[in-house]
Design a protein around this motif. Sequence first.
Motif, mmCIF file in Angstrom:
data_model
loop_
_atom_site.group_PDB
_atom_site.id
_atom_site.type_symbol
_atom_site.label_atom_id
_atom_site.label_comp_id
_atom_site.label_asym_id
_atom_site.label_seq_id
_atom_site.Cartn_x
_atom_site.Cartn_y
_atom_site.Cartn_z
ATOM 1 N N LEU A 119 51.899 45.524 33.653
ATOM 2 C CA LEU A 119 50.536 45.354 33.385
ATOM 3 C C LEU A 119 49.946 44.013 33.544
ATOM 4 N N LEU A 120 49.003 43.522 34.281
ATOM 5 C CA LEU A 120 48.483 42.267 34.080
ATOM 6 C C LEU A 120 46.955 42.430 33.664
ATOM 7 N N PRO A 121 46.901 42.041 32.153
ATOM 8 C CA PRO A 121 45.665 42.575 31.835
ATOM 9 C C PRO A 121 44.347 41.839 31.958
ATOM 10 N N GLN A 122 44.617 40.843 32.731
ATOM 11 C CA GLN A 122 43.431 39.964 33.406
ATOM 12 C C GLN A 122 43.657 39.190 34.689
ATOM 13 N N VAL A 123 43.136 39.736 35.637
ATOM 14 C CA VAL A 123 43.263 39.232 36.959
ATOM 15 C C VAL A 123 41.927 38.526 37.490
ATOM 16 N N ASP A 124 42.082 37.467 38.244
ATOM 17 C CA ASP A 124 40.683 36.994 38.776
ATOM 18 C C ASP A 124 40.343 37.436 40.108
ATOM 19 N N ASN A 125 41.540 37.838 41.009
ATOM 20 C CA ASN A 125 41.569 38.257 42.351
ATOM 21 C C ASN A 125 42.763 38.775 42.779
ATOM 22 N N ARG A 126 42.939 39.356 44.036
ATOM 23 C CA ARG A 126 44.047 39.949 44.672
ATOM 24 C C ARG A 126 45.138 39.122 44.765
ATOM 25 N N GLU A 127 44.735 37.999 45.157
ATOM 26 C CA GLU A 127 45.772 36.840 45.477
ATOM 27 C C GLU A 127 46.626 36.483 44.079
ATOM 28 N N GLY A 128 46.155 36.630 43.017
ATOM 29 C CA GLY A 128 47.011 36.242 41.803
ATOM 30 C C GLY A 128 47.978 37.415 41.678
#
Length: 717
Positions: free
Chosen positions: A362-371
């Motif tokens: 789980l990545l609880p906070q992402v800014d965009n798909r690239e991350g």
Amino acid sequence: MNALAKQPSILVVDDEPHLRNSLCSLLGYHGYPSSAADGGKSAMEALNSKSFELILLDLCMPGIDGHQVMDWIIEKQLDTCIIVVSGDTSVDSAISALRYGACDFLRKPYETDELVLKIENALAKQRLEKENKLINQQLKESERWYRYMVNSSPDFIYTLDADGYCTFCNDRVKSLLGYDKKDVIGKHFSTFIHAEDIDAAQYVIQERRTGDRAASNIEIRIPHGTESTLLTLEFNSFGIYDESDDAISPRYIGTYGVAKDITERKKAAELIMYQAYHDLLTGLANRKLFKDRLELAIAQAKRYKHALALMFLDLDRFKVVNDTLGHVIGDNLLIEVAARLKNCVREGDTLARQGGDEFTLLLPQVDNREGVTRTADKIIKAFGAPFLIDGHELYVPMSIGIALYPEHGDTIDTLIKNADIAMYDSKAKGRNRYQIYSPSMNVTFDDRFSLEIQMHKALERDEFQVVYQPQINIATGKISGMETLLRWASPLLGNLSPLEFIPLAEETGLIIPISEFVLRSAFTQAKLWKHAGLLPERIAVNISSRHLEQDNFVDFIAQLLREYELAGSMFEMEITESMLLNDGNHIVEKLHMISDMGIKIALDDFGTGYSSLSYLKKFPINTIKIDQSFMPGFSGDSSNESIVTAICTMAQGMNLKLIAEGVEKADQYRLLYALQCNEAQGFLFSKPLSGHEITELLIKDNPLGPQNLRSQHCFNS
């Protein structure tokens, strides 16, 4: 005091005779007299007729269960100690048992030393409680007995003045906290409290209230006076007032308190809680904790309008490692996999093991798909390097499926399902890669799901059909054997070949009941042919690797031979080279046991995999089958002809029978005859036929010799 010195008696309550008897024997060995009860009702009868110092109580029993027995004991106010011994591993069960009044909880299966220690502790505690009770009665008559009780208490007892300075403490302060009395009396209570708990202690230890309003069961941490340990004490405090004062309201003069050491109980509770939310092998979060974290992350993402990502990760080729090298190495590999994954994620991400070789991230906070894709690329790259496990260099690539919130779902189940679908799509496109979910993937997933459902129904509705293809003795042209083949006529999906459904059956485990159906069908047909005097030399049956790996496979084959009254020499089991790769001594042993029954072993699809003479020498192989992929162009393709010639020469040199598959043309037959290949099968002779049709062929037993076959184009009934 003589009553306390008597050897304590123990009542064992368990509905499983073997466990009950072994536990009684164990207690006797350690010098504890015991009685046994086979259920809740028997336990109540025993307790009505005799008193027991200790009860070892199972929770899950038919009729009256363990919880009802504890209710009954409380109702009867019986003076007995209870240790729950249960196979229920849930933390709720343990907590419930302790709330019901059990002094301890022990999971099955247990270590003998652990059981004996818990019994000794429980009996010691009970003895101490009885002693304290007796002393309590005596202290009412004498101040001396009062002092004795205070200083003999297993708990820390103290009084404070109105300003919080200690005015009295019992002798337990030394053995429990590691302080001398002289170093405690006169000091402010905050001197001995852990810094993070001082604010809470301010209102608990220096309590001004009395009666039901007083602080009770409050946990405070205290550093040990001489050891580098942190104790957890449970405080109960009461305000002390001078009621001799003529004032309307009594004057507060201090606090009286009792503190119980619950350090071990706290550790046990924390361990139980940890085990409830973590995978014990890898130390990662388990499914329950992962879902809790995902639920919280979704709620925060909704509130703060940001995205999150969920990855479903699956190891490629882990089953091969586990089956080939054993579960110990497999477990060690999973531990190293978890460690490598931890190095690829950020603090704040949640990595969990779903079970087996599946993980979730789980990545609880992402800014965009690239991350997100950077993290996936990092994992893929990390798993390109081998793992060194117990001297073995192992490559286990990772397939990853990714689902994004809210784009691909806004609920826990939807995100997990879509990440799982994307992971399967990744595997289908070559493994060792990642795929981000798209709705188009549902079509493939739904097709797989639908096929699995239809396979379940096919077993229930007898939609599978067994057909037989004759194997021809090349020298005589006569039928020498029959290969048993499987077909599926689905009312919904139409006629399906094994290539369309067997891989999914292997993956889901449905191959085992399907394989059992094929074997029983072959044995039934063999018995009919035997009674009719039409039995060919042998009947060949393809064996699934998953079925062969079952512990009861050899026993199942032996049972069929007895049940149908058939000799093992009538049958041949066909295995593939990939099954030999999953080696392990257990596979060798099973094949030898099958061979000892008289059953022949044939190596199918020879030449297409990891062919090795060492396999042919190590395993009890009687026959090798030239794969049908070598037949097209066999008579005109010099490379294929060279391969088949080499296989024939090798088989003859090793005294192995040789069968060529997929023979469709007379010139192929003539070349095989010239190479002295033993047998052949294919459409040149007959397509696969039903049991009825193949019986007619056996009746005709068209004895075409090699001269006739060389001049004909087909042999078909």
